[in-house]
Design a protein around this motif. Structure first.
Motif, mmCIF file in Angstrom:
data_model
loop_
_atom_site.group_PDB
_atom_site.id
_atom_site.type_symbol
_atom_site.label_atom_id
_atom_site.label_comp_id
_atom_site.label_asym_id
_atom_site.label_seq_id
_atom_site.Cartn_x
_atom_site.Cartn_y
_atom_site.Cartn_z
ATOM 1 N N THR A 1 -18.810 -6.552 -4.045
ATOM 2 C CA THR A 1 -18.767 -5.463 -3.078
ATOM 3 C C THR A 1 -20.077 -4.691 -3.073
ATOM 4 O O THR A 1 -20.680 -4.462 -4.119
ATOM 5 C CB THR A 1 -17.623 -4.503 -3.433
ATOM 6 N N THR B 1 -16.236 11.107 3.349
ATOM 7 C CA THR B 1 -15.539 10.133 4.203
ATOM 8 C C THR B 1 -16.257 8.788 4.266
ATOM 9 O O THR B 1 -15.971 7.967 5.125
ATOM 10 C CB THR B 1 -15.393 10.683 5.635
ATOM 11 N N ARG C 1 -13.608 5.718 0.784
ATOM 12 C CA ARG C 1 -12.395 5.140 1.360
ATOM 13 C C ARG C 1 -11.910 3.939 0.549
ATOM 14 O O ARG C 1 -10.704 3.750 0.349
ATOM 15 C CB ARG C 1 -12.637 4.752 2.818
ATOM 16 N N ASP C 2 -12.852 3.133 0.068
ATOM 17 C CA ASP C 2 -12.450 1.974 -0.718
ATOM 18 C C ASP C 2 -11.915 2.395 -2.086
ATOM 19 O O ASP C 2 -10.996 1.760 -2.619
ATOM 20 C CB ASP C 2 -13.615 1.000 -0.892
ATOM 21 N N VAL D 1 -10.176 5.083 -2.652
ATOM 22 C CA VAL D 1 -8.805 5.508 -2.378
ATOM 23 C C VAL D 1 -7.902 4.292 -2.214
ATOM 24 O O VAL D 1 -6.802 4.226 -2.777
ATOM 25 C CB VAL D 1 -8.770 6.404 -1.118
ATOM 26 N N ASP D 2 -8.376 3.306 -1.469
ATOM 27 C CA ASP D 2 -7.593 2.092 -1.251
ATOM 28 C C ASP D 2 -7.405 1.305 -2.551
ATOM 29 O O ASP D 2 -6.352 0.718 -2.785
ATOM 30 C CB ASP D 2 -8.291 1.223 -0.206
ATOM 31 N N CYS D 3 -8.410 1.319 -3.397
ATOM 32 C CA CYS D 3 -8.368 0.585 -4.658
ATOM 33 C C CYS D 3 -7.214 1.060 -5.534
ATOM 34 O O CYS D 3 -6.642 0.274 -6.310
ATOM 35 C CB CYS D 3 -9.707 0.753 -5.377
ATOM 36 N N GLU E 1 -4.441 2.268 -4.257
ATOM 37 C CA GLU E 1 -3.239 2.124 -3.423
ATOM 38 C C GLU E 1 -2.734 3.457 -2.892
ATOM 39 O O GLU E 1 -1.533 3.730 -2.849
ATOM 40 C CB GLU E 1 -2.140 1.394 -4.213
ATOM 41 N N GLU E 2 -3.684 4.291 -2.487
ATOM 42 C CA GLU E 2 -3.369 5.564 -1.859
ATOM 43 C C GLU E 2 -3.725 5.502 -0.380
ATOM 44 O O GLU E 2 -4.645 4.777 0.024
ATOM 45 C CB GLU E 2 -4.152 6.700 -2.525
ATOM 46 N N SER E 3 -3.015 6.265 0.428
ATOM 47 C CA SER E 3 -3.350 6.391 1.844
ATOM 48 C C SER E 3 -4.457 7.414 2.014
ATOM 49 O O SER E 3 -4.547 8.390 1.245
ATOM 50 C CB SER E 3 -2.117 6.834 2.644
ATOM 51 N N TRP E 4 -5.291 7.199 3.018
ATOM 52 C CA TRP E 4 -6.368 8.144 3.280
ATOM 53 C C TRP E 4 -5.781 9.499 3.671
ATOM 54 O O TRP E 4 -4.862 9.565 4.493
ATOM 55 C CB TRP E 4 -7.284 7.619 4.382
ATOM 56 N N ARG F 1 -15.257 -2.894 -8.119
ATOM 57 C CA ARG F 1 -15.179 -2.071 -6.914
ATOM 58 C C ARG F 1 -15.564 -0.625 -7.206
ATOM 59 O O ARG F 1 -16.271 0.020 -6.424
ATOM 60 C CB ARG F 1 -13.765 -2.133 -6.329
#
Length: 314
Positions: free
Chosen positions: A2, A30, A35-36, A38-40, A42-45, A85
């Protein structure tokens, strides 16, 4: 592997533009890297106040201190793909590889305090920068009266340096070790907290100070030490430039705190750089930052960016 574009950290210079500063904070918060992250996990933005939402997410997943000192943070291991990541993201967000200043001239250089090991590494980086890369009129080591740990006092013995009962003493040792041509200018005086003043043969002024805490329930933090230096020692003038030197994963949060406590109130340009402790020439000082440490300081950065956002002039 990444990869993300490098995100610029918030900046402030004389007559800074509040709208531009808010835009820089928003761009950092932002960014694709954030963002990645947060996704890593498993949370929603977050919706609405993004910085508030990020602070809540970071409290759930990246707070290993739980109100304690950094040295006592919980240890945590992560899967290899998560580590990859995270490290790519924090590199983009400014927590890695930010060790070189952008200017060659600063009115003031500030060395952030911490554990003895950190004080020594940061002071040596300051000395290396001032040995031909940059110039400065004054240099100050920022400390507090936090008692040092058993490990710090043992390290002082191993290194053969003076005893370091407090962080102030650790910073004083670090500055005197890194800059060998210092001459003491009088004693600390009767005032508290203590301060040591030095001068080099070419006339550059050095100080080491212990800042008081603005909250009796905790030790002095980064904002306290910066504000105390400016208010009690330096009184920086509008348009002056200040370089702050720390460890690399602290750069974003300490840059935000520096803008809030120095840049905006004193109309100064501030810049923060950080050294990688894994590159320390002395193996006794070397330390490889963990994924948990990078995540913890991402949380610190989010909280400091939020405090800065609230402090931006209307």
């Amino acid at each position: 592997m990444t990869a993300y574009a490098r995100i610029g950290l918030p900046r402030w210079s004389r007559r800074g533009d509040p709208a531009a500063l808010r835009a820089e904070i928003a761009a950092w918060a932002t960014s694709p890297a954030m963002r990645d992250l947060v996704d890593c996990f498993e949370e929603s933005w977050p919706t609405g106040d993004v910085l508030h939402g990020l602070a809540e997410i970071s409290a759930r997943h990246w707070d290993f201190r739980r109100g304690g000192e950094r040295a006592a943070a919980q240890r945590r291991d992560f899967a290899a793909d998560v580590t990859e990541r995270v490290r790519a993201a924090v590199s983009s967000l400014g927590l890695r590889h930010r060790d070189r200043p952008s200017r060659d001239r600063y009115q003031h250089v500030l060395i952030h305090g911490g554990l003895l090991r950190s004080c020594l590494i940061r002071a040596r980086h300051a000395a290396a920068l001032l040995d031909g890369r940059i110039t400065s009129d004054t240099v100050c080591g920022l400390g507090s009266l936090r008692p040092t740990s058993t490990q710090e006092r043992t390290l002082a013995v191993d290194l053969g340096v003076d005893a370091c009962p407090t962080e102030f003493d650790a910073m004083d040792v670090a500055v005197r070790t890194a800059f060998t041509d210092l001459r003491r200018q009088g004693g600390p005086g009767a005032a508290a907290p203590p301060l040591h003043a030095y001068r080099t043969r070419d006339g550059r002024r050095f100080t080491v100070l212990a800042a008081p805490s603005t909250d009796p329930n905790r030790r002095a933090n980064t904002a306290d030490t910066c504000a105390y230096w400016a208010d009690s020692r330096a009184r920086p003038q509008p348009g002056e430039s200040i370089l702050l030197i720390t460890t690399e994963h602290f750069v974003p949060f300490q840059q935000a705190d520096a803008i809030r406590t120095l840049g905006i109130p004193y109309d100064c340009a501030v810049e923060t750089v950080g050294v990688d402790p894994a590159a320390a020439p002395d193996a006794r000082l070397r330390h490889s930052l963990t994924t948990a440490e990078y995540l913890q300081e991402t949380r610190s950065a989010i909280r400091s960016m939020r405090a800065l956002w609230d402090a931006v002039p209307a």
